[in-house]
Each structure stands twice: as C-alpha cells, then as structure tokens.
Design a protein around this motif. Structure first.
Motif, short mmCIF file in Angstrom:
data_model
loop_
_atom_site.label_atom_id
_atom_site.label_comp_id
_atom_site.label_asym_id
_atom_site.label_seq_id
_atom_site.Cartn_x
_atom_site.Cartn_y
_atom_site.Cartn_z
N VAL A 134 0.86 -1.18 0.00
CA VAL A 134 0.00 0.00 0.00
C VAL A 134 0.90 1.23 0.00
CG1 VAL A 134 -1.80 1.26 1.21
CG2 VAL A 134 -1.80 -1.23 1.28
N LEU A 135 0.64 2.15 -0.91
CA LEU A 135 1.39 3.41 -0.95
C LEU A 135 0.99 4.25 0.25
CD1 LEU A 135 0.87 4.15 -4.76
CD2 LEU A 135 2.89 3.16 -3.67
N ARG A 136 2.00 4.87 0.89
CA ARG A 136 1.77 5.70 2.06
C ARG A 136 2.59 6.97 1.95
NH1 ARG A 136 -2.39 3.00 4.79
NH2 ARG A 136 -1.88 0.80 4.98
N ALA A 137 2.15 8.02 2.65
CA ALA A 137 2.90 9.28 2.68
C ALA A 137 4.33 9.03 3.12
CB ALA A 137 2.21 10.25 3.63
N HIS A 138 5.26 9.75 2.50
CA HIS A 138 6.69 9.78 2.81
C HIS A 138 7.49 8.62 2.21
CE1 HIS A 138 5.56 13.07 5.29
NE2 HIS A 138 4.90 12.30 6.14
N GLN A 139 6.84 7.68 1.52
CA GLN A 139 7.64 6.68 0.82
C GLN A 139 8.41 7.36 -0.32
OE1 GLN A 139 4.56 3.89 -0.24
NE2 GLN A 139 4.73 2.76 1.69
N LEU A 177 7.10 14.82 -7.68
CA LEU A 177 8.20 14.28 -8.48
C LEU A 177 8.85 15.40 -9.27
CD1 LEU A 177 6.53 11.05 -9.98
CD2 LEU A 177 7.73 11.33 -7.81
N PRO A 178 10.10 15.18 -9.73
CA PRO A 178 10.74 16.17 -10.60
C PRO A 178 9.87 16.41 -11.84
CG PRO A 178 12.31 14.52 -9.87
CD PRO A 178 10.96 14.05 -9.42
N ALA A 179 10.03 17.59 -12.44
CA ALA A 179 9.20 17.97 -13.58
C ALA A 179 9.27 16.94 -14.69
CB ALA A 179 9.64 19.33 -14.10
N GLY A 180 8.13 16.70 -15.33
CA GLY A 180 8.11 15.86 -16.52
C GLY A 180 8.05 14.37 -16.27
N ALA A 181 7.77 13.95 -15.04
CA ALA A 181 7.71 12.52 -14.74
C ALA A 181 6.57 11.87 -15.51
CB ALA A 181 7.52 12.31 -13.24
N THR A 182 6.90 10.76 -16.18
CA THR A 182 5.88 9.99 -16.89
C THR A 182 6.21 8.51 -16.78
OG1 THR A 182 7.14 10.08 -18.93
CG2 THR A 182 5.44 11.77 -18.65
N GLY A 183 5.27 7.67 -17.21
CA GLY A 183 5.53 6.24 -17.34
C GLY A 183 5.66 5.52 -16.02
N LYS A 184 6.64 4.60 -15.99
CA LYS A 184 6.79 3.75 -14.80
C LYS A 184 7.83 4.33 -13.85
CE LYS A 184 4.44 0.27 -16.76
NZ LYS A 184 3.02 0.13 -16.49
N VAL A 185 7.55 4.20 -12.57
CA VAL A 185 8.52 4.54 -11.53
C VAL A 185 8.52 3.39 -10.52
CG1 VAL A 185 8.21 7.04 -11.79
CG2 VAL A 185 6.76 5.77 -10.19
N ASP A 186 9.47 3.43 -9.60
CA ASP A 186 9.47 2.46 -8.50
C ASP A 186 9.20 3.20 -7.20
OD1 ASP A 186 9.95 0.16 -9.94
OD2 ASP A 186 12.13 0.24 -9.68
N VAL A 187 8.53 2.53 -6.29
CA VAL A 187 8.31 3.09 -4.95
C VAL A 187 8.95 2.15 -3.94
CG1 VAL A 187 6.60 3.82 -3.24
CG2 VAL A 187 6.12 4.08 -5.69
N GLU A 188 9.67 2.73 -2.99
CA GLU A 188 10.33 1.91 -1.98
C GLU A 188 9.35 1.62 -0.85
OE1 GLU A 188 14.83 2.51 -1.70
OE2 GLU A 188 14.02 3.30 0.18
N SER A 190 0.57 11.65 -0.15
CA SER A 190 -0.61 10.99 0.41
C SER A 190 -0.75 9.66 -0.30
CB SER A 190 -1.91 11.77 0.14
OG SER A 190 -1.97 12.96 0.86
N GLY A 191 -1.02 8.61 0.43
CA GLY A 191 -1.23 7.32 -0.22
C GLY A 191 -2.26 6.53 0.54
N THR A 192 -2.95 5.65 -0.16
CA THR A 192 -3.94 4.82 0.50
C THR A 192 -4.31 3.67 -0.42
OG1 THR A 192 -6.02 4.88 1.75
CG2 THR A 192 -6.04 5.96 -0.39
N PHE A 193 -5.23 2.85 0.02
CA PHE A 193 -5.85 1.84 -0.80
C PHE A 193 -7.15 2.43 -1.30
CE2 PHE A 193 -8.86 -1.66 -1.32
CZ PHE A 193 -8.15 -2.51 -2.15
N SER A 194 -7.36 2.41 -2.61
CA SER A 194 -8.59 2.96 -3.19
C SER A 194 -9.68 1.88 -3.17
CB SER A 194 -8.34 3.41 -4.63
OG SER A 194 -9.56 3.44 -5.34
#
Lengths: 128, 342
Positions: B270-275, B305-316, B289-293
């Motif tokens: 689950v995505l959470r704030a500050h990850q 995110l830095p300007a122009g972020a698109t596509g896939k990213v990774d979250v820790e 902000s993150g949660t389960f929808s």
C-alpha cells in the motif's frame, strides 16, 4: 467486546497461536483486527522461512496503517494462508478461522509457555 | 475517536470501506463542523481579498464559490480555502488545523483596507455527498431550501436565514455542504440517518478525497510548497493585480519546479505518505498521500516528483522496490475510474 477464545495462547503484540501436534497456526486477534480497521493487504512469510519467537514474519495493512506481524513461537513456516492475497478481509470477518495467517512447525515446545493465556491477554487489553 | 485540531472526531462509525462505498453509490453525511468559517465584510473586502488570495474573487459573480490558496511572501501555501461571494461581503471556509495561523495572517494584512474580519464559530457544517445526496436532502428540507438544493449549479450557493447551502464537496461526488446553526445541524443529522444516509468518518473522507485527486493541507501542500508544485496552478490568477506571493510564483514559473502527480501501484503493498519514489533516471520524489482505493481495488497516491515525470517509476516499500504507473488525477469522479496514464 472482542472475542478471545479460551483455548488459544496470545502474544502481547496481538497474535494468537493454536498448537495442534507441534504445528502452530498463527493469526491476529479480534481486538487487533478491530483496531486496524478494514484490511486491504497482507504480506505473508515464505514457506520454509525459519523464525525465532519475536521475529517479524509479515505485515498487515488496513486503509489506515501498516502493522508488523511477529512470530509468536520459533520454528519453520510450513504453510501460509494464500486465500488472503485476494481476500484480506477474511482477517476482519473471521480472525480465528478463515483469517489465519501462517503455520509454524514448532522447534521449541517451551515457547508456547511464554505466551499469554486468554485471561492474561484480556487483562493486557483492559490496561491499554 | 481521535483528536483533530482540538475536536473529537471519529475515524469511522463502522466499516471505513462501507462508508466510502455508501458515498460513491448512494449518500453519506460528514460532520465537518470543525472547519473554520470566517466572514469578510466592509467597503474594502473586495480589494483586500484580491490582495490576500492567489485566485481572484473578480472571476466569480455573487452566489458563486471559488477554490484558492492563501500564500506567504515566498509563494508557499498557508492554507487552501473556499471563498463564497455575496453581494456585499464574503465568507471563507478554511482548515481547522491552520485556524490560528490563518486568522493571524488575515489580521496582519488587513491594515489599509476597510474590512471587518469575524469568525462564525457558532455555525456547524454538514457535508452530504453521493449520487443521491441532493435528492435526499431536498426531500427532507422542502420549500425554498429544497428548491435551492435541486437547482444550484456546481460551486454555487444559496442562503436562507442562517443557512448557507453550497453545491461543493471534498469527495468527487455530487452533493451539498450546508453551514447552519448547531441545533439545526443536530436535527438534520438525525433526519439524514433516519432515511438511510451513512454517517461517514475522517477515514473515508480521506480515501474519497484522494480518489478525487483533491489535496489535503499538511500532506500534499504546506508553507514550503507553491501552487505550481501542488497541482493547483488552475487556482492561481496571474492578472495584473498585486497579490501576496505573486512574484515568487512568476519566478518559479520561469525557473521550473516539481509537480504533484498521481501514482497507481502495480506491485505489492500500500502506498503511504513519505515513501520514496525512484525515477528511471535516478532522480527521486516523495509520496505526499497514499492509500488503498476502495473504488479501484488498488493502491493510489499523490507524489511530488521532478518535472516531466511519466511512465513507470518504482516506490520503496519496506526496503523493496515496487513498480507504479504515473497518472494524471483525479482517479475517480462520480463513481467511475477517470485517471489517465502519462
């Protein structure tokens, strides 16, 4: 009032343990699931993982927060509840039955004696 | 119950997810009486608010509401608020957690303007939200108030006695927010519950607003964040008037800035704030902000995110990298998935 079956043993970190011939089924208590709220994700240990009592062995996440699950006894993880991957809400709906998390093949029989009885766990909740 | 800016408020009345679905599918009611109501009157009210707020009250006619930031000298967001324009005065609804900061800031910039700033602490506020919300509320109220509920356009309001009924909300669903005297609110609350409207707590309020792509003050924006960095560029009116924070905003527009985007988790957890968010080019961002929808059955987040972020990213997440897709919020509007991959 949350349900605390008399025949189970409990960790102070809110897991329950049920011993059947040296294989211990582990879940989280009714009190814990109620405090967490609706669960949406459960991360279970790998089968074969060897844990010591008190080790982190998984994570449950509700809409509100994530909470670590600790192994209440030492031994090897021999089975996990794969149904939880698609239906984490089983833990909310039936914490002592369909919502069990994993089973540990007990390596230290005496670990069970270190866990709380139902009365002791009730007393801990009352004092929280 | 939790302490929320000095108010005892429920996270949920029963199941948070059921409360969430009730608002998406039928109707729910939120007691949002903690929100701070401030009135700005006097001959200088218009000039004062055109200086105080990043959006321009001249953009709307009386009877209409406007969403805006109130910025500091660096262009950082002191608070986000809704301003309701009347014929000769204005009402502002600001956040509860920022109440004292806001009131002090407003007072300190009132010098030179003929304005009277007064809090309306005696007013309660109920938000009734969901596809059936307006029909149900109109059925309970009857008369002129029912007509107002049925005929109001989005972001318009009507007043009747001490009641202000506005077609606004924080859920991405249709509905109204009603400011009214406390005893009237208690009565209306009881009537709503009697006809099956779900009492809805702070927990579902958060999952609903996040699905709707709406910012939460303190999470997604604060005094160090400008509207450009909070997906609030549409609330900035850069005409020739001189409002607080204007020049830093113009400078940042030229120099470039981070962006607030949506994420949908494709990996586990689950995505959470500050990850931490890891971009393919090695740059990093952060989830605000993150949660389960509950509507999408997936984890969602807002991330800076830095300007122009698109596509896939990774979250820790717990020291493991989990893949996520960058999207343009909102995630959900009127019960349906509406996000677009970018």
């Amino acid at each position: 009032m949350s349900e605390i079956p008399a025949e189970l043993r409990y960790a102070s970190s809110h897991e329950w343990a049920k011993n059947e011939d040296g294989t211990v089924t582990v879940g989280i208590t009714d009190h814990a699931q109620d405090a967490m709220g609706d669960l949406v994700y459960v991360e279970l240990p790998e089968v074969g993982l060897v844990v010591a009592a008190g080790d982190e062995a998984g994570v449950v996440e509700s809409v509100k927060a994530a909470s670590d699950i600790y192994a209440p006894v030492s031994g090897e993880v021999v089975e996990v509840n794969e149904a939880l991957e698609d239906e984490p809400e089983l833990v909310n709906n039936a914490p002592y039955e369909g919502g069990w998390l994993f089973k540990i093949k007990l390596s230290e029989e005496t670990d069970l004696d270190n866990l709380l009885t139902a009365d002791q766990y009730q007393a801990q909740i009352d004092s929280e | 119950m939790v302490d929320f800016g000095g108010w005892d408020m429920p996270i949920n009345y029963g199941s948070q997810i059921e409360e969430h679905h009730a608002v998406r599918q039928k109707a729910g009611v939120f007691d949002v009486s903690h929100m701070t109501v401030v009135e700005i009157a006097g001959a200088g009210a218009r000039d004062y608010l055109r200086h105080l707020l990043a959006n321009d009250v001249d953009r709307i006619d009386p009877g209409r509401a406007l969403y805006t930031g109130m910025l500091n000298d660096r262009g950082g967001i002191i608070d986000d608020l809704i301003v309701y324009k009347r014929d000769n005065s204005y009402r502002l609804v600001v956040n509860c957690a920022t109440r004292e900061t806001d009131l002090a800031w407003m007072e300190s910039h009132a010098g030179g303007f003929a304005v009277d700033i007064s809090e309306r602490a005696e007013l309660a506020m109920l938000a009734v939200q969901g596809p059936e919300a307006r029909n149900i509320v109109a059925g309970l109220l009857g008369g002129a108030r029912a007509d107002a509920v049925q005929s109001l356009k989005v972001f318009a309001f009507a007043e009747d006695g001490d009641w202000m009924i506005a077609r606004t909300g924080y859920t991405g669903e249709d509905g109204v927010e009603i400011m009214l005297p406390g005893p009237d609110a208690v009565k209306l609350w009881g009537q709503l519950l009697e006809v099956g409207v779900a009492p809805t707590g702070l927990g579902a309020r958060d999952t609903l607003r996040l699905e709707a792509g709406l910012n939460l003050y303190g999470n997604d924006m604060d005094q160090e964040i400008t509207p450009w960095e909070a997906n609030m560029g549409w609330t900035v009116e850069l005409n020739d008037r001189d409002f607080i924070g204007r020049q830093p905003l113009i400078n940042q527009q030229h120099n470039g800035h981070r962006e607030l985007v949506g994420l949908i988790l494709e990996g586990k957890g689950v995505l959470r704030a500050h990850q931490t968010v890891l971009m393919p080019n090695g740059e990093e961002g952060e989830i605000t902000s993150g949660t389960f929808s509950p509507t999408l059955g997936k984890s969602i987040a807002l991330a800076r995110l830095p300007a122009g972020a698109t596509g896939k990213v990774d979250v820790e997440i717990r020291n493991k990298r989990q893949p996520a897709q960058v999207v343009r919020p909102p995630f959900v509007r009127n019960g349906k998935a509406v996000y677009k991959e970018v």
